[in-house]
Design an enzyme around this catalytic site. Structure first.
Site, PDB file in Angstrom:
ATOM      1  N   ALA A  34       0.820  -1.216   0.000  1.00  0.00           N
ATOM      2  CA  ALA A  34       0.000   0.000   0.000  1.00  0.00           C
ATOM      3  C   ALA A  34       0.852   1.262   0.000  1.00  0.00           C
ATOM      4  CB  ALA A  34      -0.912   0.002   1.224  1.00  0.00           C
ATOM      5  N   LYS A 207     -26.508  -8.307  -6.090  1.00  0.00           N
ATOM      6  CA  LYS A 207     -25.179  -8.349  -6.719  1.00  0.00           C
ATOM      7  C   LYS A 207     -25.274  -8.034  -8.214  1.00  0.00           C
ATOM      8  CE  LYS A 207     -23.870 -11.686  -3.194  1.00  0.00           C
ATOM      9  NZ  LYS A 207     -23.945 -13.096  -2.821  1.00  0.00           N
TER      10      LYS A 207
HETATM   11  N1  HSE Z   1     -25.734 -15.467   1.209  1.00  0.00           N
HETATM   12  C1  HSE Z   1     -24.667 -15.154   0.340  1.00  0.00           C
HETATM   13  C2  HSE Z   1     -24.336 -16.371  -0.503  1.00  0.00           C
HETATM   14  C3  HSE Z   1     -23.466 -14.687   1.115  1.00  0.00           C
HETATM   15  O1  HSE Z   1     -24.771 -17.475  -0.146  1.00  0.00           O
HETATM   16  O2  HSE Z   1     -23.683 -16.244  -1.511  1.00  0.00           O
HETATM   17  C4  HSE Z   1     -22.438 -13.984   0.289  1.00  0.00           C
HETATM   18  O3  HSE Z   1     -22.899 -12.807  -0.259  1.00  0.00           O
END
Ligand code: HSE
Length: 430
Positions: A34, A207
């Protein structure tokens, strides 16, 4: 060497503890990489007395995590509290407003408020980093935002939830029913505090919404992600998929074309021979397609203390190196509102599973219903159900439209021989 970078850790669950461990155990290595030392200035969690297996006495304890945004000599707040709103969001906004950088693993918050937070970060000249929010140990945000930055990306898809991938894997490999594998992951502690986040595809959708923004420069648009989870998948579907040459996976898929954005999370049947079809257990995998790279493939652990904390610390190192660029790799004010593509516009093949009375003419009735809706059959199988006198009919269709398929299912469900709502899974040619 420059002055140390001071960080405050808000939330000491598995990931928070992992962050403390890495910063302690890899202190020298991190300092070299870093260019400056990264020091923990303060920690905060709900319980001060809980034994977390690490010594927290060297660090200042803050009772109320929200106060961390106001500590003068803190450069970065690490938000590991979770939840799309509440204290996590208040702390995050105040951190950025107080000209401190924010590192978070909070997928729900970034999926819902990514554009607002990116704007705040930019206006205050600080960094917002969230590598740990998507696919844990796979550095997919940096891969897309930096490594593939020369490309026009066309699509991103993948296995973004480890728990449901573990469940589907073991339903196939050990022949477990949905209820049996659900009991197992509950016991193993794999499920989110709210299991619906995993089982209903919401976690994967968070995500996916983030990945869309990084890949296409669109504003995070969680509300327009089409979401279906895995609760409807039964052992018979796993077996039928195998016999038809497929495997069932819960995929997140995002595609940007001419200002339109298609974001979907649902179970799919895919060719068993695809690399992503052999990603098992709790692993995540992502495919990113772009005009100059063709296809790239990433696999790794998507959850857990080590992989997720590794992503958090990588973000700290990035900021320590002086990388405080735009959160979604372009100025926040230029993130665009894409036109959402409805699931009803999908064209493709489908698997359907029907439970019917095993009597003369049942196949003719079902095929007539499909014909009436213009849906053509590719493969068809009949298997006795657990209860005598009843039969499961499994069909893989040729390419059709979502609306024609829905119409066919409605017709099938109206047949007097059909005993429960017909279920379907989209077949994806990836
Ligand atoms: N519940 C999520 C999974 C944890 O099973 O992928 C990670 O984001």
């Amino acid at each position: 060497m420059s002055t140390p970078l001071k960080v405050a850790v808000a939330g000491l669950g598995n990931v928070g503890v992992g962050v403390v461990k890495i910063l302690e155990q890899h202190k020298e290595l991190i300092k070299e990489r870093a260019g400056r030392e990264i020091q923990i200035a303060a920690v905060s969690a709900r319980s001060k007395t809980q034994d977390r297996g690490i010594d927290l006495s060297p660090y200042a304890w803050v009772d109320n995590a929200a106060d961390m945004a106001d500590i003068d000599d803190v450069d970065i707040v690490i938000e590991l509290i979770g939840g799309e709103d509440g204290i996590a969001y208040t702390l995050s906004q105040n951190t950025l407003k107080n000209v401190k950088s924010l590192v978070t693993a909070n997928k729900a918050m970034v999926a819902h408020h990514g554009a607002v937070l990116a704007d705040l970060a930019q206006n205050n000249g600080v960094a917002l980093r969230y590598e740990a929010a998507v696919a844990g140990g796979i550095p997919i945000i940096k891969a897309i935002g930096e490594g593939l930055a020369a490309n026009e990306l066309t699509q991103v898809y993948g296995i973004m939830n480890g728990t449901t991938n573990y469940m589907l894997t073991h339903m196939e490999s050990r022949g477990l029913s949905y209820d049996e594998i659900l009991d197992e992951v509950t016991e193993l502690g794999y499920l989110e505090a709210d299991p619906a986040l995993d089982l209903d595809g919401i976690d994967a959708a968070h995500k996916l919404a983030i990945l869309s923004s990084v890949a296409f420069g669109t504003k995070t648009d969680f509300k327009n992600v089409y979401i279906e989870g895995i609760r409807k998948i039964a052992g018979i579907d796993i077996d039928n998929a195998k016999e038809f040459g497929f495997r069932i996976k819960l995929l997140g898929m995002t595609k940007y074309e001419n200002g339109t954005l298609s974001q979907r999370v649902h179970p799919v049947m895919i060719d068993r021979n695809l690399p992503i079809a052999s990603v098992m257990d709790g692993f995540n995998a992502l495919v990113v397609d772009g005009d100059y790279i063709d296809r790239t493939f990433y696999q790794g652990r998507g959850a857990g203390e080590g992989p997720t904390a590794s992503a958090v610390v990588a973000d700290l190192i990035d900021i320590a190196r002086g990388h405080t660029g735009a959160a979604f790799y372009k100025p926040a004010s230029t993130l665009v509102d894409a036109e959402p593509v409805s699931i009803n516009q999908r064209k493709g093949e489908y698997y359907i599973r029907i439970l019917a009375n095993d009597e003369t003419g049942v196949m003719a009735d079902i095929t007539s219903a499909l014909k009436a809706s213009g849906v053509s059959i590719d493969q068809m199988k009949q298997k006795p159900a657990e209860v005598q006198g009843k039969v499961y009919v499994a069909i893989a269709t040729h390419e059709t439209t979502e609306t024609a398929l829905r119409d066919a299912i409605n017709r099938i469900n109206e047949l007097s021989v059909v005993l429960e709502p017909t279920m379907s899974i989209r077949i994806e040619k990836l």
